[in-house]
Design a protein around this motif. Structure first.
Motif, PDB file in Angstrom:
ATOM      1  N   ALA A  52       0.837  -1.204   0.000  1.00 20.30           N
ATOM      2  CA  ALA A  52       0.000   0.000   0.000  1.00 20.30           C
ATOM      3  C   ALA A  52       0.874   1.256   0.000  1.00 20.30           C
ATOM      4  CB  ALA A  52      -0.930  -0.001   1.211  1.00 20.30           C
ATOM      5  N   ASP A 101       9.419   3.329   7.720  1.00 19.95           N
ATOM      6  CA  ASP A 101       9.079   1.994   8.233  1.00 19.95           C
ATOM      7  C   ASP A 101       9.758   1.765   9.571  1.00 19.95           C
ATOM      8  OD1 ASP A 101       7.663  -0.566   6.592  1.00 19.95           O
ATOM      9  OD2 ASP A 101       8.678  -1.052   8.483  1.00 19.95           O
ATOM     10  N   LEU A 145       4.570  -7.051   4.348  1.00 15.96           N
ATOM     11  CA  LEU A 145       4.222  -8.477   4.313  1.00 15.96           C
ATOM     12  C   LEU A 145       4.758  -9.207   3.092  1.00 15.96           C
ATOM     13  CD1 LEU A 145       0.519  -8.426   5.594  1.00 15.96           C
ATOM     14  CD2 LEU A 145       2.500  -9.416   6.764  1.00 15.96           C
ATOM     15  N   TRP A 191      -4.339  -2.187   4.065  1.00 14.57           N
ATOM     16  CA  TRP A 191      -4.977  -2.916   5.164  1.00 14.57           C
ATOM     17  C   TRP A 191      -5.317  -1.994   6.333  1.00 14.57           C
ATOM     18  CZ3 TRP A 191      -3.038  -8.584   6.279  1.00 14.57           C
ATOM     19  CH2 TRP A 191      -3.376  -9.387   5.177  1.00 14.57           C
ATOM     20  N   ILE A 246      -2.214  -8.603  -2.917  1.00 12.43           N
ATOM     21  CA  ILE A 246      -1.247  -7.503  -2.996  1.00 12.43           C
ATOM     22  C   ILE A 246      -1.755  -6.453  -3.984  1.00 12.43           C
ATOM     23  CG2 ILE A 246       1.077  -6.929  -3.823  1.00 12.43           C
ATOM     24  CD1 ILE A 246       1.839  -9.849  -2.836  1.00 12.43           C
TER      25      ILE A 246
HETATM   26  C1  LIG Z   1       0.513 -14.660   5.912  1.00 14.10           C
HETATM   27  C2  LIG Z   1       0.109 -13.825   4.716  1.00 14.10           C
HETATM   28  C3  LIG Z   1       0.344 -14.303   3.428  1.00 14.10           C
HETATM   29  C4  LIG Z   1      -0.050 -13.549   2.331  1.00 14.10           C
HETATM   30  N1  LIG Z   1       0.183 -14.059   1.093  1.00 14.10           N
HETATM   31  C5  LIG Z   1      -0.225 -13.365   0.013  1.00 14.10           C
HETATM   32  C6  LIG Z   1      -0.014 -13.897  -1.292  1.00 14.10           C
HETATM   33  O1  LIG Z   1       0.542 -14.991  -1.458  1.00 14.10           O
HETATM   34  N2  LIG Z   1      -0.439 -13.158  -2.356  1.00 14.10           N
HETATM   35  C7  LIG Z   1      -1.071 -11.942  -2.188  1.00 14.10           C
HETATM   36  O2  LIG Z   1      -1.456 -11.306  -3.173  1.00 14.10           O
HETATM   37  N3  LIG Z   1      -1.272 -11.418  -0.953  1.00 14.10           N
HETATM   38  C8  LIG Z   1      -0.866 -12.094   0.139  1.00 14.10           C
HETATM   39  N4  LIG Z   1      -1.081 -11.574   1.373  1.00 14.10           N
HETATM   40  C9  LIG Z   1      -1.730 -10.244   1.498  1.00 14.10           C
HETATM   41  C10 LIG Z   1      -0.725  -9.080   1.311  1.00 14.10           C
HETATM   42  O3  LIG Z   1       0.433  -9.352   2.036  1.00 14.10           O
HETATM   43  C11 LIG Z   1      -1.398  -7.769   1.757  1.00 14.10           C
HETATM   44  O4  LIG Z   1      -2.455  -7.471   0.854  1.00 14.10           O
HETATM   45  C12 LIG Z   1      -0.467  -6.565   1.768  1.00 14.10           C
HETATM   46  O5  LIG Z   1       0.793  -6.841   2.327  1.00 14.10           O
HETATM   47  C13 LIG Z   1      -1.092  -5.402   2.555  1.00 14.10           C
HETATM   48  O6  LIG Z   1      -0.280  -4.296   2.339  1.00 14.10           O
HETATM   49  P1  LIG Z   1      -0.126  -3.076   3.342  1.00 14.10           P
HETATM   50  O7  LIG Z   1       0.894  -2.198   2.721  1.00 14.10           O
HETATM   51  O8  LIG Z   1      -1.467  -2.518   3.656  1.00 14.10           O
HETATM   52  O9  LIG Z   1       0.423  -3.697   4.732  1.00 14.10           O
HETATM   53  P2  LIG Z   1       1.811  -4.405   5.090  1.00 14.10           P
HETATM   54  O10 LIG Z   1       2.323  -5.215   3.975  1.00 14.10           O
HETATM   55  O11 LIG Z   1       1.577  -5.086   6.380  1.00 14.10           O
HETATM   56  O12 LIG Z   1       2.846  -3.192   5.341  1.00 14.10           O
HETATM   57  C14 LIG Z   1       2.752  -2.373   6.481  1.00 14.10           C
HETATM   58  C15 LIG Z   1       4.122  -1.792   6.801  1.00 14.10           C
HETATM   59  O13 LIG Z   1       3.974  -0.772   7.793  1.00 14.10           O
HETATM   60  C16 LIG Z   1       5.053  -0.831   8.722  1.00 14.10           C
HETATM   61  N5  LIG Z   1       4.602  -0.219   9.968  1.00 14.10           N
HETATM   62  C17 LIG Z   1       3.590  -0.625  10.761  1.00 14.10           C
HETATM   63  N6  LIG Z   1       3.439   0.219  11.791  1.00 14.10           N
HETATM   64  C18 LIG Z   1       4.367   1.207  11.668  1.00 14.10           C
HETATM   65  C19 LIG Z   1       4.696   2.369  12.426  1.00 14.10           C
HETATM   66  N7  LIG Z   1       4.029   2.705  13.527  1.00 14.10           N
HETATM   67  N8  LIG Z   1       5.725   3.132  11.992  1.00 14.10           N
HETATM   68  C20 LIG Z   1       6.419   2.810  10.859  1.00 14.10           C
HETATM   69  N9  LIG Z   1       6.125   1.717  10.104  1.00 14.10           N
HETATM   70  C21 LIG Z   1       5.124   0.927  10.499  1.00 14.10           C
HETATM   71  C22 LIG Z   1       5.326  -2.331   8.838  1.00 14.10           C
HETATM   72  O14 LIG Z   1       6.638  -2.600   9.323  1.00 14.10           O
HETATM   73  C23 LIG Z   1       5.132  -2.785   7.383  1.00 14.10           C
HETATM   74  O15 LIG Z   1       6.340  -2.723   6.660  1.00 14.10           O
HETATM   75  C24 LIG Z   1      -0.684 -12.295   2.506  1.00 14.10           C
HETATM   76  C25 LIG Z   1      -0.900 -11.811   3.805  1.00 14.10           C
HETATM   77  C26 LIG Z   1      -0.510 -12.565   4.897  1.00 14.10           C
HETATM   78  C27 LIG Z   1      -0.766 -12.041   6.281  1.00 14.10           C
END
Ligand SMILES: Cc1cc2nc3c(=O)[nH]c(=O)nc-3n(C[C@H](O)[C@H](O)[C@H](O)COP(=O)(O)OP(=O)(O)OC[C@H]3O[C@@H](n4cnc5c(N)ncnc54)[C@H](O)[C@@H]3O)c2cc1C
Length: 431
Positions: free
Chosen positions: A12, A34, A42, A344, A353
């Protein structure tokens, strides 16, 4: 010039940065913060280590990351090292892309017993998230129960059943590989309150279970609805259900590890003395799409329990939070003037993703409408001055590339990398 802070370097975060570059080109500066010294959320710590082609999506974020107008600011926890209010003083827009890194609790009697884990912790352990390095799950028992009927449950069941050879080419971390090597698990039960027609598992991931060297997936034929009813399903689910029908032909007897689907089964309590030994389960039936208890109970032995029932965002001081939904309180991504959320952290733990990409582009459209040409704020210069006074040890994208090089240099043969699982080691590796 517009100054944008993005908190979180997962999908995201990077899609939002990409959208900002598309929207404003040279007229925007983006800082992606981060809490870890390593980027990609993730993709690194959630996506399964034996799914390298999916993890490869992070390469696409590099184009954005290497733009002169985008910086990675790693090893800084927002809400702890720097407040949201402080960031609001420097940047025209602050976008929370912090994901949903906490497990939704089971909330059952006995859920604090030993060897009971949520999937954020368990997946974090085998994927080398520094927070869960020392989890040390005990794999010396016979039966693992994985609660949940989504792809994360499948990931956990598959990882628990694989042999060392089957991890060739993966980046599973050494401590997990060594532990799995001596695992005594013979039975993995995937427990779901509802039935085969209500699963959230996708066909590719289910199909993989049919090709394991020592794991044999089995489904009780009696749990399967009449074949004719499959025609009413949406095509993806129909394909998933066809895998379950194929598994119903398997025989668990003689399997090295039986992976059993237990449908219509709601966990009611975890039993044990200090450490989990069994789960009390109630049989369910489906009424109006919901699972309701039938009053029939049974005990399922369980030496390890991993619940894969969803995630919650971690609140950040000063940011309105929707406790019920477990994410920031927001209206289409707007939280407060100048403060937004995406991915998320905005919509909860759903989608792939790729679902985060339109999210990132939509939030930048809203920000564009709100901030005009920017208010002449200090941007990164303001943050850098604060980081200096606070003595924050910021990790840059160039530092990350050095960490990445060190990880690939120490990889076991055939593996893409051996991750550092400790923040101090990551920092040391940057040189
Ligand atoms: C176990 C698992 C397996 C998955 N497998 C797949 C797959 O095979 N294929 C697929 O398409 N999707 C998969 N997904 C879904 C995919 O990972 C998510 O859709 C995506 O990662 C969400 O993105 P995001 O950026 O919202 O959150 P995230 O990827 O969680 O990124 C959030 C980031 O914010 C940082 N952060 C949090 N709090 C703070 C703070 N206070 N200060 C600074 N930094 C902070 C964290 O360290 C992290 O780097 C999977 C999810 C899980 C849980």
């Amino acid at each position: 010039m517009r100054h944008i802070a993005i908190i979180g370097s997962g999908p995201a975060g990077y899609y939002t940065a990409e959208a900002a570059l598309k929207q404003w080109g040279e007229d925007v500066k983006v800082d992606i913060f981060d809490r870890l010294p390593v980027p990609f959320g993730l993709i690194r710590t959630g996506v399964a280590p034996d799914h390298q082609s999916i993890k490869g999506v992070s390469r696409r974020y590099e184009q954005t990351a290497l733009s002169d107008n985008v910086r990675f600011v790693g090893n800084v926890t927002i809400g702890q090292d720097v407040s949201i209010e402080e960031l609001g003083g420097f940047y025209d827009a602050v976008v929370l892309a912090t994901g949903a890194p906490r497990d939704r609790p089971l909330d059952l009697p006995g859920d604090r017993l030993g060897n009971v884990f949520g999937s954020a912790a368990f997946v974090g352990w085998y994927n080398g998230h520094p927070e869960f390095t020392s989890l040390a799950p005990d794999l010396s028992g016979e039966t693992a129960v994985v609660i949940g009927m989504g792809n994360v449950a499948l990931d956990v069941a598959r990882i628990l059943s694989k042999t060392r050879d089957e991890f060739a080419g993966s980046d599973i971390v050494a401590h997990a590989l060594d532990a799995l090597d001596v695992s005594k698990l013979r039975r993995i039960v995937i427990l779901g309150r509802r039935g085969p027609h209500q699963i959230m598992m996708t066909p590719k991931e289910l199909g993989e279970l049919g090709h394991l060297s020592r794991g044999t997936p089995v489904v009780d034929p009696q749990d399967l609805p009449d074949g004719a009813e499959d025609a009413l399903l949406e095509p993806g689910i129909r394909k998933s259900v066809s895998h379950l029908r194929a598994f119903a032909g398997n025989d668990a007897k003689g399997a090295d590890i039986a992976i059993e689907f237990d449908f219509f089964a709601a966990p009611r309590a975890l039993l044990g003395n200090g450490k989990v030994e069994a789960i009390e389960v109630e049989r369910t039936r489906i009424e109006d799409g919901r699972a309701v208890g039938t009053g029939a109970f049974y005990e399922l032995p369980a030496s390890l329990v991993v619940s894969c029932i969803g995630y919650r965002t971690v609140p950040v001081p000063g940011v309105p939070f929707d406790e019920r939904a477990g994410r920031f309180a927001n209206d289409e991504g707007r939280i407060l003037p100048g403060l937004y959320c995406v991915g998320w952290a905005r919509r909860g733990p759903s989608g792939t993703i790729g679902t985060n990409r339109p999210d990132g582009f939509a939030i930048i459209e809203q920000i564009a409408a709100d901030i005009g040409e920017g208010a002449g704020k200090a941007g990164r210069a303001g943050f850098d001055a604060l980081a200096e006074t606070r003595k924050l040890d910021v990790v840059t994208f160039r530092d990350w590339k050095r960490i990445e090089e060190a990880e690939s240099a120490r990889a076991r043969s055939g593996a893409p990398r051996e991750k550092f699982v400790d923040v101090a080691d990551m920092i040391r590796a940057r040189g």
